[in-house]
Design a protein around this motif. Structure first.
Motif, PDB file in Angstrom:
ATOM      1  N   TRP A 102      29.112  20.283  -2.670  1.00  0.00           N
ATOM      2  CA  TRP A 102      29.861  19.323  -1.860  1.00  0.00           C
ATOM      3  C   TRP A 102      30.061  19.853  -0.439  1.00  0.00           C
ATOM      4  O   TRP A 102      29.804  19.144   0.540  1.00  0.00           O
ATOM      5  N   ALA A 103      30.531  21.108  -0.330  1.00  0.00           N
ATOM      6  CA  ALA A 103      30.819  21.681   0.990  1.00  0.00           C
ATOM      7  C   ALA A 103      29.556  21.767   1.849  1.00  0.00           C
ATOM      8  O   ALA A 103      29.584  21.430   3.040  1.00  0.00           O
ATOM      9  N   LEU A 104      28.463  22.208   1.269  1.00  0.00           N
ATOM     10  CA  LEU A 104      27.214  22.300   2.029  1.00  0.00           C
ATOM     11  C   LEU A 104      26.720  20.916   2.444  1.00  0.00           C
ATOM     12  O   LEU A 104      26.207  20.736   3.554  1.00  0.00           O
ATOM     13  N   ALA A 105      26.894  19.933   1.560  1.00  0.00           N
ATOM     14  CA  ALA A 105      26.495  18.568   1.906  1.00  0.00           C
ATOM     15  C   ALA A 105      27.353  18.029   3.052  1.00  0.00           C
ATOM     16  O   ALA A 105      26.821  17.435   4.002  1.00  0.00           O
ATOM     17  N   GLU A 106      28.652  18.261   2.972  1.00  0.00           N
ATOM     18  CA  GLU A 106      29.541  17.790   4.035  1.00  0.00           C
ATOM     19  C   GLU A 106      29.267  18.530   5.346  1.00  0.00           C
ATOM     20  O   GLU A 106      29.302  17.936   6.425  1.00  0.00           O
ATOM     21  N   ARG A 107      28.985  19.808   5.257  1.00  0.00           N
ATOM     22  CA  ARG A 107      28.673  20.596   6.462  1.00  0.00           C
ATOM     23  C   ARG A 107      27.393  20.082   7.110  1.00  0.00           C
ATOM     24  O   ARG A 107      27.296  20.011   8.344  1.00  0.00           O
ATOM     25  N   SER A 108      26.416  19.682   6.282  1.00  0.00           N
ATOM     26  CA  SER A 108      25.160  19.149   6.821  1.00  0.00           C
ATOM     27  C   SER A 108      25.389  17.851   7.584  1.00  0.00           C
ATOM     28  O   SER A 108      24.568  17.459   8.402  1.00  0.00           O
ATOM     29  N   ARG A 109      26.515  17.202   7.306  1.00  0.00           N
ATOM     30  CA  ARG A 109      26.860  15.958   7.999  1.00  0.00           C
ATOM     31  C   ARG A 109      27.882  16.198   9.108  1.00  0.00           C
ATOM     32  O   ARG A 109      28.445  15.267   9.647  1.00  0.00           O
ATOM     33  N   GLY A 110      28.122  17.492   9.441  1.00  0.00           N
ATOM     34  CA  GLY A 110      28.946  17.823  10.596  1.00  0.00           C
ATOM     35  C   GLY A 110      30.387  18.183  10.319  1.00  0.00           C
ATOM     36  O   GLY A 110      31.158  18.395  11.261  1.00  0.00           O
ATOM     37  N   ALA A 111      30.796  18.266   9.070  1.00  0.00           N
ATOM     38  CA  ALA A 111      32.183  18.609   8.763  1.00  0.00           C
ATOM     39  C   ALA A 111      32.493  20.041   9.191  1.00  0.00           C
ATOM     40  O   ALA A 111      31.612  20.907   9.234  1.00  0.00           O
ATOM     41  N   ASP A 112      33.752  20.293   9.511  1.00  0.00           N
ATOM     42  CA  ASP A 112      34.218  21.600   9.946  1.00  0.00           C
ATOM     43  C   ASP A 112      34.227  22.592   8.779  1.00  0.00           C
ATOM     44  O   ASP A 112      34.810  22.311   7.717  1.00  0.00           O
ATOM     45  N   ALA A 113      33.613  23.754   8.960  1.00  0.00           N
ATOM     46  CA  ALA A 113      33.506  24.757   7.900  1.00  0.00           C
ATOM     47  C   ALA A 113      34.875  25.232   7.436  1.00  0.00           C
ATOM     48  O   ALA A 113      35.108  25.400   6.231  1.00  0.00           O
ATOM     49  N   ASN A 114      35.801  25.462   8.364  1.00  0.00           N
ATOM     50  CA  ASN A 114      37.121  25.942   7.967  1.00  0.00           C
ATOM     51  C   ASN A 114      37.883  24.901   7.160  1.00  0.00           C
ATOM     52  O   ASN A 114      38.581  25.228   6.198  1.00  0.00           O
ATOM     53  N   ALA A 115      37.746  23.639   7.519  1.00  0.00           N
ATOM     54  CA  ALA A 115      38.395  22.567   6.761  1.00  0.00           C
ATOM     55  C   ALA A 115      37.795  22.468   5.356  1.00  0.00           C
ATOM     56  O   ALA A 115      38.526  22.245   4.379  1.00  0.00           O
ATOM     57  N   LEU A 116      36.497  22.657   5.236  1.00  0.00           N
ATOM     58  CA  LEU A 116      35.843  22.630   3.927  1.00  0.00           C
ATOM     59  C   LEU A 116      36.320  23.789   3.064  1.00  0.00           C
ATOM     60  O   LEU A 116      36.608  23.615   1.873  1.00  0.00           O
ATOM     61  N   ARG A 117      36.413  24.973   3.651  1.00  0.00           N
ATOM     62  CA  ARG A 117      36.915  26.137   2.908  1.00  0.00           C
ATOM     63  C   ARG A 117      38.354  25.917   2.448  1.00  0.00           C
ATOM     64  O   ARG A 117      38.720  26.272   1.327  1.00  0.00           O
ATOM     65  N   ALA A 118      39.174  25.321   3.311  1.00  0.00           N
ATOM     66  CA  ALA A 118      40.573  25.062   2.954  1.00  0.00           C
ATOM     67  C   ALA A 118      40.661  24.047   1.813  1.00  0.00           C
ATOM     68  O   ALA A 118      41.470  24.219   0.883  1.00  0.00           O
ATOM     69  N   ALA A 119      39.866  23.001   1.863  1.00  0.00           N
ATOM     70  CA  ALA A 119      39.873  22.002   0.794  1.00  0.00           C
ATOM     71  C   ALA A 119      39.422  22.617  -0.525  1.00  0.00           C
ATOM     72  O   ALA A 119      40.001  22.349  -1.578  1.00  0.00           O
ATOM     73  N   ALA A 120      38.394  23.458  -0.461  1.00  0.00           N
ATOM     74  CA  ALA A 120      37.916  24.134  -1.671  1.00  0.00           C
ATOM     75  C   ALA A 120      38.987  25.063  -2.223  1.00  0.00           C
ATOM     76  O   ALA A 120      39.219  25.108  -3.438  1.00  0.00           O
ATOM     77  N   ALA A 121      39.654  25.814  -1.354  1.00  0.00           N
ATOM     78  CA  ALA A 121      40.710  26.728  -1.795  1.00  0.00           C
ATOM     79  C   ALA A 121      41.846  25.959  -2.464  1.00  0.00           C
ATOM     80  O   ALA A 121      42.386  26.403  -3.487  1.00  0.00           O
ATOM     81  N   ALA A 122      42.199  24.816  -1.913  1.00  0.00           N
ATOM     82  CA  ALA A 122      43.255  23.997  -2.510  1.00  0.00           C
ATOM     83  C   ALA A 122      42.860  23.520  -3.906  1.00  0.00           C
ATOM     84  O   ALA A 122      43.727  23.287  -4.750  1.00  0.00           O
TER      85      ALA A 122
END
Length: 132
Positions: A102-122
């Motif tokens: 999910w995170a890599l897919a969202e990052r490929s569409r321009g999502a912020d890496a730190n926000a993705l890491r925070a969502a995953a951590a949550a």
């Protein structure tokens, strides 16, 4: 363990049972993405069994098996599926590979890496080693 939210429309989960799918559909989920290769653990439902149970519950089903980190083709396939915003539960053995996909897919569409890491951590997953 119940699926944990990664975004407003995507949840990650450990292995689901076919019996759990009607409740997910009743809760508004519209699609399952399995990131689990067949035969990973004894007694694990096969992708074919999960696809049939998904159909019976009225859910779309996609099988994108991942071993280790998702590769470019797997990330692109996940990104394509998630682009429509349909409520989706992604699962694997623990939920970690699905979270990484999910995170890599969202990052490929321009999502912020730190926000993705925070969502995953949550959601209980550490993406510290995932190259976002």
């Amino acid at each position: 363990m119940a699926p944990r939210p990664l975004s407003p429309t995507v949840w990650a989960s450990p292995q689901l049972s076919p019996a759990a799918l009607p409740a997910l559909a009743a809760a508004g989920v519209r699609r399952l993405i399995s990131n689990r290769p067949d035969g990973e653990d004894p007694g694990q439902p096969s992708a074919a069994a999960m696809a049939a149970a998904s159909r019976d519950a009225g859910l779309a089903f996609a099988w994108i098996p991942v071993s280790g980190l998702p590769d470019g083709a797997q990330v692109a396939a996940v990104a394509d599926l998630l682009a429509d915003g349909a409520p989706t539960v992604m699962f694997c053995r623990s939920g970690m590979r699905s979270t990484a996909a999910w995170a890599l897919a969202e990052r490929s569409r321009g999502a912020d890496a730190n926000a993705l890491r925070a969502a995953a951590a949550a959601a209980g997953h550490d993406l510290g080693r995932v190259p976002l």
